[in-house]
Design an enzyme around this catalytic site. Structure first.
Site, mmCIF file in Angstrom:
data_model
loop_
_atom_site.group_PDB
_atom_site.id
_atom_site.type_symbol
_atom_site.label_atom_id
_atom_site.label_comp_id
_atom_site.label_asym_id
_atom_site.label_seq_id
_atom_site.Cartn_x
_atom_site.Cartn_y
_atom_site.Cartn_z
ATOM 1 N N GLU A 30 -69.919 95.729 38.961
ATOM 2 C CA GLU A 30 -68.855 94.729 38.803
ATOM 3 C C GLU A 30 -68.386 94.665 37.350
ATOM 4 O O GLU A 30 -69.050 95.180 36.446
ATOM 5 C CB GLU A 30 -69.338 93.354 39.262
ATOM 6 C CG GLU A 30 -70.476 92.782 38.431
ATOM 7 C CD GLU A 30 -70.541 91.256 38.492
ATOM 8 O OE1 GLU A 30 -69.550 90.598 38.121
ATOM 9 O OE2 GLU A 30 -71.595 90.721 38.894
ATOM 10 N N LYS A 164 -79.298 82.688 39.285
ATOM 11 C CA LYS A 164 -79.712 81.824 38.176
ATOM 12 C C LYS A 164 -80.028 80.424 38.676
ATOM 13 O O LYS A 164 -79.434 79.955 39.635
ATOM 14 C CB LYS A 164 -78.568 81.724 37.159
ATOM 15 C CG LYS A 164 -78.423 82.942 36.300
ATOM 16 C CD LYS A 164 -77.739 82.594 34.985
ATOM 17 C CE LYS A 164 -77.636 83.836 34.125
ATOM 18 N NZ LYS A 164 -76.362 84.528 34.296
HETATM 19 N N1 PSU Z 1 -74.099 84.699 37.842
HETATM 20 C C1 PSU Z 1 -74.664 85.337 36.805
HETATM 21 N N2 PSU Z 1 -73.920 86.188 36.053
HETATM 22 C C2 PSU Z 1 -72.606 86.430 36.356
HETATM 23 C C3 PSU Z 1 -72.023 85.761 37.466
HETATM 24 C C4 PSU Z 1 -72.806 84.914 38.183
HETATM 25 O O1 PSU Z 1 -75.839 85.138 36.540
HETATM 26 O O2 PSU Z 1 -71.950 87.215 35.643
HETATM 27 C C5 PSU Z 1 -70.606 86.056 37.845
HETATM 28 C C6 PSU Z 1 -70.577 87.100 38.975
HETATM 29 O O3 PSU Z 1 -69.436 87.921 38.822
HETATM 30 C C7 PSU Z 1 -70.434 86.235 40.204
HETATM 31 C C8 PSU Z 1 -69.547 85.128 39.698
HETATM 32 O O4 PSU Z 1 -69.856 86.903 41.312
HETATM 33 O O5 PSU Z 1 -70.000 84.876 38.383
HETATM 34 C C9 PSU Z 1 -69.625 83.897 40.555
HETATM 35 O O6 PSU Z 1 -68.660 82.983 40.147
HETATM 36 P P1 PSU Z 1 -68.357 81.686 41.046
HETATM 37 O O7 PSU Z 1 -69.592 80.852 40.972
HETATM 38 O O8 PSU Z 1 -67.161 81.033 40.411
HETATM 39 O O9 PSU Z 1 -68.067 82.197 42.423
#
Ligand code: PSU
Ligand code: MN
Length: 328
Positions: A30, A164
């Site tokens: 990604e 996380k």
């Molecule tokens: N969690 C992490 N590192 C990240 C992300 C999430 O520990 O870089 C990024 C990933 O790309 C994940 C996105 O798909 O954040 C999720 O965002 P949201 O919670 O807005 O869906």
């Protein structure tokens, strides 16, 4: 038969196209982790190192992003630099893909966005750091990452170091169960917690051997059970952070987000940036170590899947599903 019109939006890099022609397995990566997950220049350096890990083990990395109105499958060093250094890169999940493809600008794909593009390109394995999930407080805010719905419907194996603890990991696993997404673990029984090895929650099935992981995943897809499989593997012990430290930083970051009224797609990047700052950059070393390790696990899985049976053709080679009608 007409190829799927999705083809009109995809551009493969030369090295990805060559690997596909030679039947060498691909591993998707990604770009949100590059644009929004780590600071420059460590982000670009890490992205290149992860690509090298994958190549050295015999697969071809396909980092995915949106550049110039195209979904790019495989980026050059200059393009990694562009995504890693530009200040205004859009964060692209399922909702945002049409906007960034037609509106211009640079797009970094999230787990959900990357899964969609990987499936269109015929890539079966995708390595990330941590997935999005059910946020703490979601019973009030409804903040649940689109990553989870994507895992329910898009058939890509996603390798991660868990999620996380900015998230409610227990609710995240409940939600995945409801959606029918199998959560596998390797190297330990429990689901991992990104900076730390143990989330305190068991994964559904522990499978250490890549060929057995591949058999499990093939069985699901052979049955026509669409959707992803999540494979969690813990950060190497030497690079893990002390859990009391990460807990107190996480609580502080969550309090700050609430006090500042952060909402929507800004929540996750805000929390990631605050934890990074609060740990004085130490979390960055952990982040780099875990993504490299995930790349090893993911590449072994990609090689095993390629050996396990005939890979699927790219979704974009198929007719669009709404033109396929069964019976009168
Ligand atoms: N969690 C992490 N590192 C990240 C992300 C999430 O520990 O870089 C990024 C990933 O790309 C994940 C996105 O798909 O954040 C999720 O965002 P949201 O919670 O807005 O869906
Ligand atoms: Mn959200």
């Amino acid at each position: 038969m007409n190829a799927n019109p999705a083809r009109n939006w995809l551009t493969f890099s030369d090295s990805v196209a060559a690997a596909q022609a030679a039947g060498r397995p691909l591993v998707a990566l990604e770009s949100t982790i590059i644009a929004h997950g780590m600071p420059y220049p460590q982000n670009v350096r890490t992205a290149r190192e992860v690509e090298t890990v994958i190549r050295d083990l015999g697969a071809e990395p396909a980092t995915i992003a949106v550049i110039g109105g195209r979904i790019r499958i495989g980026l050059s060093d200059d393009e990694l630099e562009l995504i890693g250094r530009s200040p205004d890169v859009h964060k692209v999940s399922r909702r945002d893909l049409p906007a960034v493809l037609t509106g211009g600008g640079l797009g970094a794909t999230t787990v959900a966005g990357t899964m969609i593009c990987a499936a269109l390109a015929g890539v079966e394995v995708f390595v990330t750091g941590g997935i999005g999930g059910v946020h703490r407080g979601a019973p009030e805010t409804f903040d649940i990452s689109a990553d989870l719905q994507e895992l329910a419907k898009t058939s890509v194996a996603v390798v991660c170091a868990g999620a996380k603890s900015i998230l409610d990991i227990g609710l995240t696993l409940e939600y995945l169960e409801t959606l029918g997404v199998p959560v596998l673990s390797c190297e330990q029984d429990n689901f991992a917690a990104f900076y730390t090895r143990d989330s305190g929650f068991r994964a559904d099935y522990r499978i250490d051997d890549p060929s057995e992981q591949a058999r499990f995943i093939r069985a699901k897809w052979d049955l026509g059970l669409a959707g992803g499989v999540l494979l969690s593997t813990p950060v190497p012990a030497a690079a893990a952070m002390p859990s009391d430290e990460i807990d107190s930083m996480t609580r502080q970051a969550l309090d700050e987000a609430a006090a500042q009224g952060i909402s929507g797609k800004a929540v996750t990047p805000f929390l990631l940036a605050r934890i990074k700052a609060l740990t004085g950059g130490r979390s960055l070393a952990t982040n780099i170590a875990l993504i490299r390790h995930n790349a090893e696990v993911g590449t072994k899985l990609a090689l095993a899947l390629a050996a396990a049976s005939t890979p699927r053709s790219p979704e974009s080679d198929k007719a669009p599903t709404d033109t396929i009608r069964s019976g009168p």
